[in-house]
Design an enzyme around this catalytic site. Structure first.
Site, PDB file in Angstrom:
ATOM      1  N   CYS A  58       6.773  52.543   1.903  1.00 49.65           N
ATOM      2  CA  CYS A  58       7.681  51.019   1.571  1.00 49.65           C
ATOM      3  C   CYS A  58       7.112  50.686   0.210  1.00 49.65           C
ATOM      4  O   CYS A  58       6.071  50.251  -0.250  1.00 49.65           O
ATOM      5  CB  CYS A  58       7.722  50.125   2.577  1.00 49.65           C
ATOM      6  SG  CYS A  58       8.923  49.460   2.409  1.00 49.65           S
ATOM      7  N   CYS A  68      12.764  50.258   2.134  1.00 51.20           N
ATOM      8  CA  CYS A  68      13.016  51.886   2.514  1.00 51.20           C
ATOM      9  C   CYS A  68      13.599  52.223   3.962  1.00 51.20           C
ATOM     10  O   CYS A  68      13.927  53.097   4.329  1.00 51.20           O
ATOM     11  CB  CYS A  68      11.416  52.182   2.562  1.00 51.20           C
ATOM     12  SG  CYS A  68      10.754  51.167   4.372  1.00 51.20           S
ATOM     13  N   LYS A  72      11.050   4.721   2.721  1.00 52.35           N
ATOM     14  CA  LYS A  72      10.105   5.591   2.518  1.00 52.35           C
ATOM     15  C   LYS A  72      11.349   6.249   1.540  1.00 52.35           C
ATOM     16  O   LYS A  72      12.614   6.034   0.633  1.00 52.35           O
ATOM     17  CB  LYS A  72      11.584   6.323   3.910  1.00 52.35           C
ATOM     18  CG  LYS A  72      10.354   6.283   5.160  1.00 52.35           C
ATOM     19  CD  LYS A  72       9.131   7.189   4.866  1.00 52.35           C
ATOM     20  CE  LYS A  72       8.484   7.154   6.297  1.00 52.35           C
ATOM     21  NZ  LYS A  72       9.194   8.430   7.667  1.00 52.35           N
ATOM     22  N   TYR A 114      -7.030   1.620   6.206  1.00 48.88           N
ATOM     23  CA  TYR A 114      -6.453   0.818   5.945  1.00 48.88           C
ATOM     24  C   TYR A 114      -5.657  -0.928   6.363  1.00 48.88           C
ATOM     25  O   TYR A 114      -5.243  -1.503   6.468  1.00 48.88           O
ATOM     26  CB  TYR A 114      -4.859   0.564   5.493  1.00 48.88           C
ATOM     27  CG  TYR A 114      -3.654   2.397   6.227  1.00 48.88           C
ATOM     28  CD1 TYR A 114      -3.822   1.636   7.709  1.00 48.88           C
ATOM     29  CD2 TYR A 114      -4.075   3.124   5.843  1.00 48.88           C
ATOM     30  CE1 TYR A 114      -3.073   2.185   8.956  1.00 48.88           C
ATOM     31  CE2 TYR A 114      -3.631   4.441   7.044  1.00 48.88           C
ATOM     32  CZ  TYR A 114      -3.332   3.755   9.081  1.00 48.88           C
ATOM     33  OH  TYR A 114      -2.699   4.509   9.084  1.00 48.88           O
ATOM     34  N   LYS A 126       2.014   4.603   1.698  1.00 47.85           N
ATOM     35  CA  LYS A 126       2.250   5.311   3.166  1.00 47.85           C
ATOM     36  C   LYS A 126       1.702   6.851   3.083  1.00 47.85           C
ATOM     37  O   LYS A 126       2.303   7.565   2.879  1.00 47.85           O
ATOM     38  CB  LYS A 126       3.806   5.197   3.746  1.00 47.85           C
ATOM     39  CG  LYS A 126       3.499   5.471   4.630  1.00 47.85           C
ATOM     40  CD  LYS A 126       5.464   5.232   5.691  1.00 47.85           C
ATOM     41  CE  LYS A 126       4.739   4.982   7.550  1.00 47.85           C
ATOM     42  NZ  LYS A 126       4.582   6.279   7.913  1.00 47.85           N
ATOM     43  N   CYS A 142       7.713  45.626   8.517  1.00 47.94           N
ATOM     44  CA  CYS A 142       8.822  47.134   8.343  1.00 47.94           C
ATOM     45  C   CYS A 142       6.849  47.779   8.534  1.00 47.94           C
ATOM     46  O   CYS A 142       5.731  47.614   7.370  1.00 47.94           O
ATOM     47  CB  CYS A 142       8.609  47.288   6.406  1.00 47.94           C
ATOM     48  SG  CYS A 142       8.592  48.890   6.559  1.00 47.94           S
ATOM     49  N   ASP A 200       0.402  10.481   3.953  1.00 44.17           N
ATOM     50  CA  ASP A 200       1.624  11.158   4.828  1.00 44.17           C
ATOM     51  C   ASP A 200      -0.048  12.141   5.636  1.00 44.17           C
ATOM     52  O   ASP A 200       0.196  13.154   5.166  1.00 44.17           O
ATOM     53  CB  ASP A 200       1.772  11.943   4.356  1.00 44.17           C
ATOM     54  CG  ASP A 200       3.419  12.649   5.336  1.00 44.17           C
ATOM     55  OD1 ASP A 200       3.681  12.390   6.692  1.00 44.17           O
ATOM     56  OD2 ASP A 200       4.226  13.806   5.418  1.00 44.17           O
ATOM     57  N   GLU A 214       1.446  -1.317  -0.305  1.00 42.12           N
ATOM     58  CA  GLU A 214      -0.064  -0.066  -0.020  1.00 42.12           C
ATOM     59  C   GLU A 214       0.956   0.906  -0.018  1.00 42.12           C
ATOM     60  O   GLU A 214       2.312   1.011   0.377  1.00 42.12           O
ATOM     61  CB  GLU A 214      -1.072   0.205   1.237  1.00 42.12           C
ATOM     62  CG  GLU A 214      -2.084  -1.143   1.178  1.00 42.12           C
ATOM     63  CD  GLU A 214      -2.418  -1.426   2.981  1.00 42.12           C
ATOM     64  OE1 GLU A 214      -2.201  -0.351   3.782  1.00 42.12           O
ATOM     65  OE2 GLU A 214      -2.841  -2.379   2.881  1.00 42.12           O
ATOM     66  N   CYS A 229      14.589  47.602   6.869  1.00 41.83           N
ATOM     67  CA  CYS A 229      13.839  47.312   5.373  1.00 41.83           C
ATOM     68  C   CYS A 229      14.849  47.592   4.643  1.00 41.83           C
ATOM     69  O   CYS A 229      15.322  48.476   4.264  1.00 41.83           O
ATOM     70  CB  CYS A 229      12.154  48.318   5.248  1.00 41.83           C
ATOM     71  SG  CYS A 229      11.623  47.528   4.049  1.00 41.83           S
TER      72      CYS A 229
HETATM   73  S1  IVH Z   1      -0.578   0.027   8.879  1.00 38.75           S
HETATM   74  C1  IVH Z   1       1.101  -2.337  13.004  1.00 38.75           C
HETATM   75  N1  IVH Z   1      -0.602   1.779   6.135  1.00 38.75           N
HETATM   76  O1  IVH Z   1       2.351   5.219   9.526  1.00 38.75           O
HETATM   77  C2  IVH Z   1       0.721  -1.065  11.519  1.00 38.75           C
HETATM   78  N2  IVH Z   1       0.194   2.579   8.041  1.00 38.75           N
HETATM   79  O2  IVH Z   1       4.375   4.643  10.829  1.00 38.75           O
HETATM   80  C3  IVH Z   1      -0.015  -0.758  11.239  1.00 38.75           C
HETATM   81  N3  IVH Z   1       0.519   5.086   7.935  1.00 38.75           N
HETATM   82  O3  IVH Z   1       1.082   5.139  12.387  1.00 38.75           O
HETATM   83  C4  IVH Z   1      -0.031   0.677  10.680  1.00 38.75           C
HETATM   84  N4  IVH Z   1      -0.331   4.576   5.593  1.00 38.75           N
HETATM   85  O4  IVH Z   1      -0.717   6.448  10.724  1.00 38.75           O
HETATM   86  C5  IVH Z   1      -0.133   1.095   7.907  1.00 38.75           C
HETATM   87  N5  IVH Z   1      -1.140   2.057   4.266  1.00 38.75           N
HETATM   88  C6  IVH Z   1      -0.453   2.086   5.915  1.00 38.75           C
HETATM   89  C7  IVH Z   1       0.089   3.660   6.471  1.00 38.75           C
HETATM   90  C8  IVH Z   1      -0.129   3.301   7.624  1.00 38.75           C
HETATM   91  C9  IVH Z   1      -0.318   5.353   6.175  1.00 38.75           C
HETATM   92  C10 IVH Z   1       0.580   5.676   8.582  1.00 38.75           C
HETATM   93  C11 IVH Z   1       0.505   5.272  10.200  1.00 38.75           C
HETATM   94  C12 IVH Z   1       0.939   4.737  11.273  1.00 38.75           C
HETATM   95  C13 IVH Z   1       1.625   4.988  10.623  1.00 38.75           C
HETATM   96  C14 IVH Z   1       3.120   3.801  10.787  1.00 38.75           C
END
Ligand code: IVH
Length: 684
Positions: free
Chosen positions: A444, A423, A326, A239, A129, A438, A131, A127, A420
């Site tokens: 200005c 001016c 990452k 998720y 990740k 300023c 943010d 999946e 500034c």
């Molecule tokens: S699974 C036990 N799936 O990442 C692990 N986490 O660093 C359960 N996050 O606290 C998390 N996308 O807030 C999972 N597709 C994804 C995610 C995800 C973002 C975040 C989540 C978690 C943090 C872990």
């Protein structure tokens, strides 16, 4: 399609039984349309009719508070105020994930999994990740009963009222094969587009911009007033399904179940049989992820079989069956040549790093934002430093670090300026604010031209015959020092500028002349009072009706106006306490600008059509086409020219083209007559 029955007034003699029935029916209809809209991106009803259903429900619930259910869709609009969030201990701790940053580290993870499973076959589920902010939702008998933030992983804050305003989080699930009690976890986020719109509004109001969507989403979830949360248009991807009675074999099956029950699951997942396929998934999504509505900073790789997940278990902090990969934020190293300082229309000073040009994520980067003095101090920047530059979620690149070992011993440290750059006035720093200012707002140059640019903006005085460059030239020549000078400009003065001929000069002056009919609320917005954006300007104009009463309003009176807080009140009274601003207003008045609300117009105005779009077609008996257009606009509706599935109404007159009619019928757009439009307006 559900029958629409929300127009009758709440009847005071309505019995409780009748109310129960109607609340039930309204809730079902609203959730049905919500589901259709958010899960399938389809509509069967106009926004107007949808709002009518919701308003009717809210009215009934006000009359019979005991009938308001925990899963009532009326909670989508917020309103609940949470003074202090209750602490809730998580039934299953919310752990974090281990990180990997390279193919090797990912292979190491795969080896650990293989070893842990002692030769058994296994597959992965990948999946993105997301943010945002992690959230845990608990459902009992299909009803959302609790939403809790991650907190420290063991206990978090109860943010149920706020979570209920997020439209894609189901309040109740209807019929389905879900267990009696379960928990689902996911990520609340602010869609990138919503974030950009919010920042554009902040900028127009002269407010400090928000740093990024993640922090904004996190801050929003902790707000005390859930109606503000509702207005922030957050979203949520789910998720992870948990529960003692959850009996699926794989993560894939749980994800499918979540989709089936109506949860919002991002389609960016994929099942992978081998770690090589995982690597491909990661590569494929490195680019594609930028098309998602949410920021992502990596991928999450999970062992698919739930039995195998159990066998692998957890360390103290994270599962052994999952890991995150990452993505590298694209970065480059280059030399910091100088820091320059930009002055905004409010006088705020923004330091900008001038860099040796360097290629980064496909574009040449020459500058990076440094935000304010604290940032320069935090990075400890010296002249000629080699710095790393990154392009992350923000559009403007930022400096993330300095190669300390490469610094020359004689390199001088950057000191934030005291005066500034434009001016020479000594800068000030307002307590509690990170920015320097300023204070020379009258003298200005970039503040003067910045204010005029704001004044002529399309949403303010709408003078499009003039641009940034012309304003600067006119200012340099001494013809333009404030917004009132615009109305004293002569054709000859414009002609004295390079590039202007008779026609273009006349055009410019005519554009300025035409702005005299722009309505009061736009004039007020154009004046550029700090924190008075378009919405606030409209509120103030409607409340005070004219500039004189607004100028006389005290701080105490201003904060009494709905949605006007301390900060805006202070700014407004501060603005009008300046003699020079009062003089400006007098001059603008003398020039003939609109400084009061048009009362006759006001009487015929309302917001009954807000959220609805109209196409006007054919010839009408009672109104001219322009009249009809104005009528719709005055009541909050929007007139568009082409028929689409999103259109709310086609207002049909005589001699309408058959093609239009056919298209509207095919797309199930409501077709109404001018009389029916009048009927709608009677509800105002
Ligand atoms: S699974 C036990 N799936 O990442 C692990 N986490 O660093 C359960 N996050 O606290 C998390 N996308 O807030 C999972 N597709 C994804 C995610 C995800 C973002 C975040 C989540 C978690 C943090 C872990």
């Amino acid at each position: 399609m559900y029958k629409f029955a929300a127009t009758q007034k709440v009847n005071s003699r309505m019995t409780k039984d009748q109310a129960i029935d109607e609340i039930e029916s309204l809730s079902r209809q609203i959730e049905y349309h919500n589901q259709l809209y958010y899960q399938e991106s389809r509509t069967e009803i106009s926004d107007f009719d949808f709002d009518q259903l919701l308003h009717r429900l809210i009215k009934l619930e006000e009359q019979f508070p005991e009938l308001k259910k925990a899963d009532s869709p009326s909670q989508r609009v917020g309103g609940a105020i949470t003074k202090k969030f209750d602490t809730v201990v998580h039934k299953y701790p919310m752990l974090s994930l281990g990180n990997t940053y390279s193919e090797e580290e990912l292979s190491d993870f795969d080896e650990r999994v293989a070893k842990g499973l002692e030769g058994e076959q296994y597959e992965y589920f990948c999946e993105m990740k997301f943010d945002g902010v992690a959230i845990s939702l608990t459902y009992e008998k299909g009803i959302l009963v609790r939403a809790v933030t991650r907190g420290d992983g063991t206990q978090g804050d109860d943010v149920t009222a706020n979570a209920k305003t997020i439209r894609t989080i189901p309040l109740s699930l209807g019929e389905g094969d879900y267990p009696e009690e379960f928990e689902v976890r996911g990520e609340v986020f602010m869609p990138n587009q919503v974030f950009q719109e919010l920042n554009a509004q902040k900028e127009a109001a002269g407010e400090e911009k928000l740093a990024n969507p993640r922090n904004t989403a996190s801050g929003t979830m902790k707000m005390q007033d859930s109606s503000i949360v509702a207005s922030r248009k957050l979203d949520c991807y789910l998720y992870y399904l948990l529960g003692d009675k959850v009996q699926y074999e794989s993560h894939e099956q749980s994800i499918e179940a979540l989709e089936r029950w109506g949860f919002n699951v991002s389609k960016s997942y994929s099942k992978c049989a081998t770690i090589e396929q995982v690597q491909n998934y990661i590569k494929e999504w490195d680019q594609k992820r930028h098309e998602l509505p949410v920021e992502t900073d990596g991928a999450v790789i999970k062992v698919n079989s739930l039995k195998q997940q159990k066998r692998l278990g957890f360390t103290a902090k994270s599962p052994r069956w999952a890991i995150s990969y990452k993505y590298k934020a694209e970065s480059a190293i280059t030399r910091l040549n100088n820091i320059i300082y930009q002055v905004g229309r409010t006088g705020s000073i923004t330091p900008v790093a001038e860099l040796e040009p360097v290629l980064l994520a496909g574009t040449t980067v020459k500058r990076a934002s440094l935000h304010n003095a604290n940032e320069i101090e935090r990075l400890d920047l010296h002249v000629g430093d080699l710095v790393s530059v990154e392009k992350g979620g923000e559009i403007i690149p930022k400096i993330t670090g300095v190669q300390m070992d490469q610094r020359l011993s004689e390199a001088e440290k950057f000191e934030f300026i005291h005066e500034c750059p434009e001016c020479g006035t000594e800068l000030i720093r307002i307590e509690g604010e990170a920015n320097h200012y300023c204070p020379n707002d009258i003298g200005c140059p970039p503040q003067i031209t910045g204010r005029i640019e704001h004044f002529i903006h399309r949403k303010a005085m709408n003078i499009d015959s003039m641009g940034e460059q012309t304003i600067k030239l006119l200012h340099d020549k001494g013809f333009l020092n404030n917004i009132a000078d615009l109305y004293d400009l002569k054709v000859d003065q414009v002609l004295s500028l390079e590039g202007f001929k008779e026609l273009s000069a006349n055009n410019l002056i005519n554009g300025i002349e035409a702005s005299k009919s722009v309505p009061f609320e736009q004039v007020l917005f154009g004046m550029g009072i700090r924190f008075v954006g378009r919405t606030v300007a409209e509120k103030l104009a409607l409340h005070y009706k004219n500039i004189d009463s607004l100028m006389e309003a005290t701080h105490e009176q201003l904060v009494e106006v709905s949605e006007i807080g301390d900060r805006i009140a202070t700014s407004v009274t501060g603005y009008f306490s300046e003699e020079s601003n009062r003089v400006l207003v007098e001059r603008l008045k003398a020039a003939g600008l609109q400084f009061s609300i048009d009362e006759a117009k006001l009487e015929n105005m309302s917001d009954v059509l807000v959220g609805n779009t109209f196409v006007i077609s054919g010839v009408f008996e009672k109104y001219g086409r322009d009249e009809l257009k104005q009528l719709i606009k005055d009541n909050g509706g929007k007139v568009v020219s082409s028929i689409s599935g999103k259109l709310s109404y086609l207002v049909a007159g005589d001699k309408m083209g058959p093609a239009k009619l056919e298209k509207a019928q095919k797309l199930s757009v409501a077709i109404i007559s001018e009389v029916e439009l009048e009927e709608m307006l009677k509800r105002r």
